[in-house]
Design an enzyme around this catalytic site. Structure first.
Site, PDB file in Angstrom:
ATOM      1  N   GLU A 146       0.822  -1.214   0.000  1.00 25.27           N
ATOM      2  CA  GLU A 146       0.000   0.000   0.000  1.00 25.27           C
ATOM      3  C   GLU A 146       0.853   1.260   0.000  1.00 25.27           C
ATOM      4  O   GLU A 146       0.580   2.215   0.727  1.00 25.27           O
ATOM      5  CB  GLU A 146      -0.949  -0.016   1.207  1.00 25.27           C
ATOM      6  CG  GLU A 146      -1.854  -1.224   1.205  1.00 25.27           C
ATOM      7  CD  GLU A 146      -2.952  -1.185   2.266  1.00 25.27           C
ATOM      8  OE1 GLU A 146      -2.947  -0.276   3.115  1.00 25.27           O
ATOM      9  OE2 GLU A 146      -3.818  -2.084   2.218  1.00 25.27           O
ATOM     10  N   GLU A 159      -4.041  -9.109   0.790  1.00 24.93           N
ATOM     11  CA  GLU A 159      -4.582  -8.847   2.126  1.00 24.93           C
ATOM     12  C   GLU A 159      -6.096  -8.958   2.039  1.00 24.93           C
ATOM     13  O   GLU A 159      -6.695  -8.392   1.132  1.00 24.93           O
ATOM     14  CB  GLU A 159      -4.181  -7.442   2.571  1.00 24.93           C
ATOM     15  CG  GLU A 159      -3.653  -7.381   3.978  1.00 24.93           C
ATOM     16  CD  GLU A 159      -3.178  -5.988   4.341  1.00 24.93           C
ATOM     17  OE1 GLU A 159      -2.054  -5.639   3.936  1.00 24.93           O
ATOM     18  OE2 GLU A 159      -3.918  -5.264   5.016  1.00 24.93           O
TER      19      GLU A 159
HETATM   20  C1  GAL Z   1      -4.153  -2.649   5.438  1.00 21.18           C
HETATM   21  C2  GAL Z   1      -2.668  -2.486   5.717  1.00 21.18           C
HETATM   22  C3  GAL Z   1      -2.247  -3.286   6.921  1.00 21.18           C
HETATM   23  C4  GAL Z   1      -3.189  -3.017   8.040  1.00 21.18           C
HETATM   24  C5  GAL Z   1      -4.586  -3.386   7.614  1.00 21.18           C
HETATM   25  C6  GAL Z   1      -5.646  -3.261   8.673  1.00 21.18           C
HETATM   26  O1  GAL Z   1      -4.652  -1.681   4.609  1.00 21.18           O
HETATM   27  O2  GAL Z   1      -1.917  -2.922   4.621  1.00 21.18           O
HETATM   28  O3  GAL Z   1      -0.946  -2.958   7.272  1.00 21.18           O
HETATM   29  O4  GAL Z   1      -3.102  -1.678   8.364  1.00 21.18           O
HETATM   30  O5  GAL Z   1      -4.936  -2.540   6.564  1.00 21.18           O
HETATM   31  O6  GAL Z   1      -6.919  -3.580   8.175  1.00 21.18           O
END
Ligand code: GAL
Length: 849
Positions: free
Chosen positions: A447, A522
């Protein structure tokens, strides 16, 4: 004994004896310590530590001058053994940032170590290898500046040779500075990973100097290539033979059967230069590395000059094929394997960032039990032990470099280092990790702000390809459409999508991306507190979150929703759930971290809404100091979600799990929904023996079975699950009596008398019948006698400010964890006791070997 193999063994023995005498053969049968030169020893013992700059209570302590000078008086400094995290002793402070755990990790840390180098080592090359030091490390030997490595997650080597005093005492000094580092999670502070001393001859295999590739693999044979970088630090040009032999490697790191001898490489080594020697050999009937049977090999490389072995270097490796397709997912050894992964940060809960092998092993065993087959090292290079465990236990690894590039998410994150260090950090990551069979994808970021930067993306991908042409490169996008629209994602081998899958069909039709394999880098980000359940649509209360497994931030979704989404795109490679374990910091939604806004960068309305929420939260000063994202809590206790993933990821393993617990005295006759996770396809629920009906899952739609009209009556809930019409698994939950006693269950009967092995003991508060009382939170006092000591306690409560080192801790929903280790050098019995007012105490014993 098979004649052929005995012939090889004898020939091999003769060869080795002929060159080196007996010692090499003995070394051969010992376990391999780690990848690297044979002459590598732990350098963890005997350090002194002092903290300056910001102190735990928020005051400042001036940093004296010249603490690197050998004569500096460090007798009063704290004596310790590495790995060490100076911030995990706290205290938690409400005014500190929840994103980084409300722990006082910012400060200046100095470490010093006095050590002797034998006179016979004069003329040797002497290196100190740091697996990681947080952060901005500066190193001096005997008062002379040796070097720096700012990024706290990179492993690095310092060459002490020019300043070593052989036959005398030497003083190594390390200054770390976390004041000039910012993070979105708890980074830890200090020399938080292992340190090693390496002694070699002037001619030796360079640091991370081997690269093994397997360009052709069939069931009959595997072509194994090795490129060995030999460093000649002598003043003479020399001729050397580089001889590599391959052995099987067992789970205890012991080399076994010899499988092949590579052709000798004859090399001319120029003085002061590195030279690469390449060899190749075919291994017959190779035993593949895969996630069920993670077979490994080790390459033993000897550098021979004038008939003498002058360096021996070990490189564990594996033989497997990896293939990534846009239409048919990922293939390991030619077989489709869906990535069932978890993202994890590096901290080990109550132990902080300080690396401990047994704590990490405990985590990975639980993930394996759940059916997890891959790990994403979010968002930085992991400890080398993580990769070694992944190799041994059978996990694939998404090995990640950065959370930021040139533009930071915080004032002082990687943005300050990028220009000078990105090439060095990426190179270090790849050279250290390229021989691990578990590593299958490199990731250049998560990100990052420059998701649409075509040039920069390509530049970083090119560095990765330069260093390792055999593995694909990815990047985790939270603005995947932006990344694709701009064309930046064209440079990637694999598209990594965080959360936002809805545009996938469009990109599948776009010629630029139609052939690009895509992975959920993710997913989900469901948030829950173990053992907390709220009713009537309430998800959030008392800084806790309901464990009905629906709560999520605006960008996330429940596991069920994610499984449904994944089912829509079966051609994708799979997913990495955010996260396997709760971690220190980032207690979303009780977190006013503005970087969360980045997840809505393309939607100004959502961004404005979240901004408002974040301000409100900040005003309330939440006590939360660790995350709620984990499928398993920070103490290592399973949440209900564990069984959701286990049911889905291990369909052939009988799973039945009822939730919530059944202790709701205040809810008699109130509707109390009962949910069941099962790997079966049907289930019947019984309350006090009476059927509440049979429910069937709709394939691809239902990932839990719900009885949402159950009126609470104390007693027994039982579920009988079926699969293909046959009984498959059952679970029972009972209303308990009052709490009456404590129980202690150690996870192992014995521990070794070293710092690497801890025992993890689970305390449960039970009723007179031994059933855990789910809503009990009594204060527990732990004591220990004999050969051990308490390292830490925890209970999984994200809002607790009780120090992790405390021997007193309330239970959180019936449970506490106590971590015990052997006293230095002690043998015998460790007796651990747990006591609580009015409850029968518990005692357990562990043997130290
Ligand atoms: C994502 C990020 C992670 C964490 C997560 C929480 O966007 O890459 O590091 O912050 O959100 O939901």
């Amino acid at each position: 004994m098979n004649l052929r193999s005995s012939f090889f063994r004898i020939t091999f023995l003769v060869l080795i004896l002929g060159i080196t005498g007996f010692s090499q053969v003995a070394a051969q049968s010992k376990p391999i310590l780690r990848m690297g030169s044979l002459n590598t020893v732990s350098f963890d013992q005997g350090w002194s530590f002092a903290r300056y700059g910001l102190q735990p209570d928020g005051t400042r302590k001036a940093e004296p001058e010249a603490m690197e000078a050998p004569a500096y008086h460090d007798a009063a400094w704290q004596k310790l053994q590495l790995p060490h995290d100076w911030a995990i002793t706290g205290p938690f402070r409400i005014e500190l940032d929840g994103s980084t755990g409300k722990l006082p990790w910012k400060g200046i840390g100095w470490y010093r170590k006095h050590f002797n180098v034998h006179l016979t080592d004069a003329g040797k090359q002497i290196f100190v290898d740091f697996d990681g030091a947080m952060a901005n490390a500066k190193i001096w030997l005997n008062g002379k500046y040796v070097g720096t490595w700012p990024y706290g997650y990179t492993s690095f080597r310092m060459d002490l040779t020019p300043y070593i005093l052989a036959g005398k005492e030497n003083v190594l000094a390390v200054r770390l500075d976390t004041e000039n580092w910012d993070s979105r999670w708890y980074p830890g502070a200090g020399i938080y990973r292992h340190v090693w001393l390496v002694k070699t001859n002037a001619v030796h295999v360079d640091h991370w100097g081997t690269s093994i590739t397997t360009p052709e693999i069939t069931d009959q044979k595997a072509a194994v290539n090795i490129a060995v970088t030999v460093s000649n630090q002598s003043k003479k040009n020399l001729n050397a033979i580089v001889r590599t032999t391959l052995f099987e490697l067992d789970a205890n790191n012991k080399p076994g059967r010899k499988v092949a001898a590579m052709k000798d490489a004859f090399v001319a080594l120029k003085a002061g230069q590195n030279t690469v020697a390449e060899s190749r050999v075919n291994v017959s009937n190779p035993k593949r590395w895969n996630i069920e049977t993670p077979n490994r090999y080790v390459a033993q490389t000897n550098v021979i000059v004038s008939g003498k072995i002058i360096d021996t270097y070990h490189t564990p490796f594996g033989i497997r094929t990896i293939e990534f397709t846009a239409r048919n997912g990922f293939l390991l050894n030619g077989k489709r394997l869906e990535i069932q992964g978890t993202c994890n940060h590096h901290d080990l809960g109550a132990l902080g960032a300080a690396m401990n092998l047994s704590a990490l092993t405990r985590q990975l065993k639980m993930l394996k039990e759940m059916g997890c087959n891959s790990l994403r090292t979010s968002h930085n290079p992991p400890a080398p032990e993580l990769l070694e465990l992944a190799d041994k236990m059978g996990f694939l690894v998404w090995d990640e470099a950065f959370d930021a590039w040139k533009k930071g998410k915080r004032k002082n994150d990687y943005n300050k280092l990028f220009d000078e260090w990105h090439d060095k950090d990426l190179t270090a990551l790849i050279r250290r990790d390229r021989n691990h069979p578990s590593v299958f994808i490199w990731s250049i970021g998560n990100e990052v702000m420059e998701q649409q930067d075509v040039k920069l993306t390509k530049h970083l991908v090119d560095i990765m390809h330069r260093e390792d042409p055999t593995r694909p490169v990815s990047n985790g996008y939270n603005d995947p459409d932006g990344g694709r629209n701009s064309g930046a994602a064209v440079a990637l081998d694999i598209m990594g999508v965080n959360y936002f899958f809805n545009q996938q069909p469009k990109w599948d039709a776009d010629p630029r991306y139609a052939n690009k394999p895509t992975l959920g880098s993710e997913t989900s980000s469901c948030v829950t507190s173990r053992g907390e359940y709220f009713f009537g649509g309430v998800e959030y209360k008392n800084w806790q979150i309901s464990s009905y497994d629906y709560a999520k931030p605006g960008w996330g979704c429940s596991p069920d929703e994610q499984f449904r989404t994944n089912a829509k795109y079966p051609h994708l490679l799979g997913e990495y759930v955010w996260t396997g374990f709760d971690y220190l910091g980032e207690p979303t939604p009780y977190n006013s971290d503005e970087t969360n806004l980045l997840n809505f960068r393309t939607d100004p309305n959502k961004q404005a809404e979240l901004e408002k929420q974040l301000k409100l939260i900040a005003e309330k000063s939440p006590p939360s100091r660790s995350s709620y994202f984990g499928i398993i809590d920070i103490a290592g206790f399973k949440k209900d979600r564990f069984y959701s993933y286990q049911s889905h990821w291990r369909p052939d393993f009988p799973v039945a799990h009822i939730f919530p617990h059944w202790n709701w005295a205040e809810r008699i006759d109130s509707i109390t929904p009962v949910h069941v996770y099962t790997s079966g396809d049907e289930a019947e629920l019984f309350l006090n023996g009476k059927s509440l009906g049979r429910k069937t899952k709709i394939a691809g739609q239902d990932f839990r079975l719900i009885w949402d009209q159950v009126k609470y009556t104390p007693g027994e809930l039982k579920v009988v699950c079926y699969k293909n019409g046959k009984q498959w698994a059952t679970d029972v939950v009972k209303t308990t009596a009052e709490m009456a006693k404590l129980t202690l269950s150690p996870d192992r009967p014995t521990i070794k008398a070293n710092e690497d092995e801890f025992c993890f003991i689970t305390l449960k508060v039970t009723d007179k019948n031994g059933l855990m009382v789910p809503r009990s939170n009594p204060d527990i006092h732990f004591s220990v006698e004999g050969a051990g000591e308490i390292v830490a306690t925890d209970n999984g409560d994200a809002t607790s400010f009780v120090s992790f080192q405390s021997h007193d801790r309330p239970a959180f929903n019936g449970m506490v964890l106590v971590i015990v280790k052997a006293k230095h050098g002690a043998k015998g019995t460790v007796t651990v006791k747990a006591m609580s007012n009015g409850l029968t105490a518990a005692t357990t014993r562990i043997q130290v070997q």
